[in-house]
Design a protein around this motif. Structure first.
Motif: not given
Lengths: 240, 267
Positions: A48-49, A65, A69-70, A73-74, A78, A102
């Motif tokens: 999940t970073g 990751v 990362p963005m 994550k999008r 999680y 989000k």
């Protein structure tokens, strides 16, 4: 959908995960099994970073990751080990806040909050403060939060923790219904749960992969087919 | 920026549902009223004395008591400044430390939010709480004006009062920025509050230390002291150097916080 290659994570001198590789196809449900401290949560935190890997690479939906990362994550919903709740907020206020985090569009945000609340069965406690909820409800709000915005990948760290048997069955049914549309990784140490929800299993022990296979072939390979339960396989593999 | 605002809003909602903020607000109200009454009494005494003997015969430093602005409000801002120094650590301590303890930091860090937005959102939320705390003290100059209705002339020079108040807000913003950095470095709110206090107080008193120093060190250290920079601002003097000084401290603190949040990913 998820590609993990030679992933290693060290905390100072302790090795939490060593040389872990696996991949999850789109729409698949993968069960993460292992005794406490095997590295399940650490792996999820890296996916999940939240934590960086010490070595190796992780790709989600083709994005790395570490470098993107963005984008990763999008695409991920999680649920951490401890549901990340603000005790002072109401369930509704909390879900709205996470939806804004989000970056969900303002219009339709209310409907989305109601949708996930309905799915996880917290629709009737939306106005209650999170600190006044029982453990089971807190856990369900945690799952609802992960589902907001229907991310293609769901990473659930012990989603049925703290639930009673009925609720557990409900959550299992919910996760099963997500298969196909979502790629799911869930961790648990409740073995029957894996048998009931997952197609594939990855067993970790002391940071190393000890088994990674279809549920059926796994039980077949370690005994006389139908008579062997996952529990026996698990105990055998993690006994070392 | 939208997410930063969402974080700020959440921050405010939570702040005003916890007892902490109300304790701080009550402390600010009680302490500043106490000093306000004291200042008014002194003002009254000096004025009475001056009426009997004439201003020329009073000691030269009593000249500030010639009007309410310098005699009461500017002095009050000086007191509020010190109260702020003591209460700011309690307002800033929870900003990041609580998120870490609550494990909600994981939520912020795994959501598609840039660390910059997290820092800005948190800081804006902190400023809101600080603004509310300092906002209470505006009641005192308003009271003075209200009770002066009917008499000739303005009771207060509002330009001076508001410029001084602006200085106070800038000081509050500086305290929050410093407190936020330290809150981002620890999981414990108590440690965060204590460290903030341990940084702010000596920094404030830096000028007092310089008596034994040689030049040019003396000027440099004395220039860096909060005390030196605030002196003019509170009296309503717009000193660009002081503004730049505080703006630099705030920006530098925000950058450090940003670093600390990013570093979280690399531990």
């Amino acid at each position: 959908m998820i590609e993990v290659r030679q992933l290693t994570r060290r905390y100072r001198d302790r090795v939490a995960i060593e040389d872990l590789s696996f991949s999850v196809r789109e729409g698949e449900i993968l069960g993460f099994l292992g005794p406490n401290g095997a590295g399940k949560s650490t792996t999820m935190k890296i996916l999940t970073g939240f934590l960086p890997p010490s070595a190796g690479s992780v790709k989600v939906g083709g994005f790395d990751v570490v470098t993107q990362p963005m984008e990763v994550k999008r695409r991920i919903g999680y649920l951490p080990e401890t549901p990340p709740l603000y005790p002072e907020l109401t369930v509704h206020g909390y879900l709205k806040f996470v939806a804004q985090l989000k970056g969900l569009p303002g219009r339709g945000l209310q409907a989305e909050v109601e949708r996930v609340a309905g799915l996880t069965g917290v629709g009737h406690v939306l106005a209650r403060g999170l600190q006044h909820l029982s453990k089971g409800y807190k856990q369900r709000v945690g799952i609802a939060q992960a589902l907001l915005g229907s991310p293609p990948v769901l990473i659930l760290d012990e989603p049925t923790e703290g639930l009673d048997p009925t609720q557990r069955a409900e959550v299992r049914a919910l996760i099963k219904s997500l298969a196909g549309r979502h790629t799911v990784i869930l961790s648990t140490h409740i073995l029957p749960e894996v048998t009931m929800t997952c197609e594939k299993v990855l067993i970790l022990n002391q940071g190393k992969k000890v088994a990674y296979d279809d549920l059926r072939s796994l039980t077949a390979a370690h005994g006389h087919a139908e008579h062997t339960s996952l529990e026996e396989v698990f105990i055998k593999l993690t006994a070392a | 920026m939208r997410t930063a605002l969402a974080i700020a809003r959440k921050e405010l909602t939570i702040s005003f549902t916890t007892p902490w903020v109300y304790v701080v607000l009550a402390a600010m109200a009680a302490l500043s009223s106490f000093f306000f009454v004291g200042l008014l009494e002194t003002f009254q005494q000096v004025q009475d004395l001056a009426r009997e003997q004439g201003w020329e015969r009073l000691p030269p430093d009593s000249v500030v008591y010639r009007n309410l602005t310098d005699g009461v409000v500017v002095q009050l801002w000086g007191v509020v400044l010190i109260i702020t120094l003591f209460v700011a650590p309690f307002l800033s301590m929870r900003l990041f430390a609580e998120e870490k303890r609550n494990k909600t930091f994981e939520l912020l860090m795994t959501a598609p939010v840039r660390p910059l937005d997290i820092v800005l959102g948190k800081y804006l939320g902190g400023l809101g709480v600080m603004g509310a705390t300092l906002g209470l003290t505006l009641a005192f100059p308003l009271l003075l004006t209200a009770f002066n209705q009917g008499e000739e002339g303005q009771a207060l020079e509002w330009t001076t009062v508001l410029l001084g108040y602006g200085g106070l807000l800038l000081w509050g913003a500086t305290c929050m920025a410093v407190g936020m950095v330290l809150s981002a470095l620890t999981e414990s709110q108590m440690v965060a509050a204590f460290l903030t206090f341990a940084v702010l107080l000596p920094w404030m008193l830096l000028r007092g230390l310089t008596r034994t120093f040689e030049e040019p060190l003396r000027s440099v250290v004395s220039y860096l002291s909060f005390d030196t920079q605030l002196e003019g601002l509170l009296q309503g003097v717009v000193d660009v150097r002081a503004l730049v000084f505080f703006a630099s401290v705030i920006v530098f603190s925000l950058l450090l916080t940003h670093r600390a949040v990013e570093a979280q990913r690399w531990m």
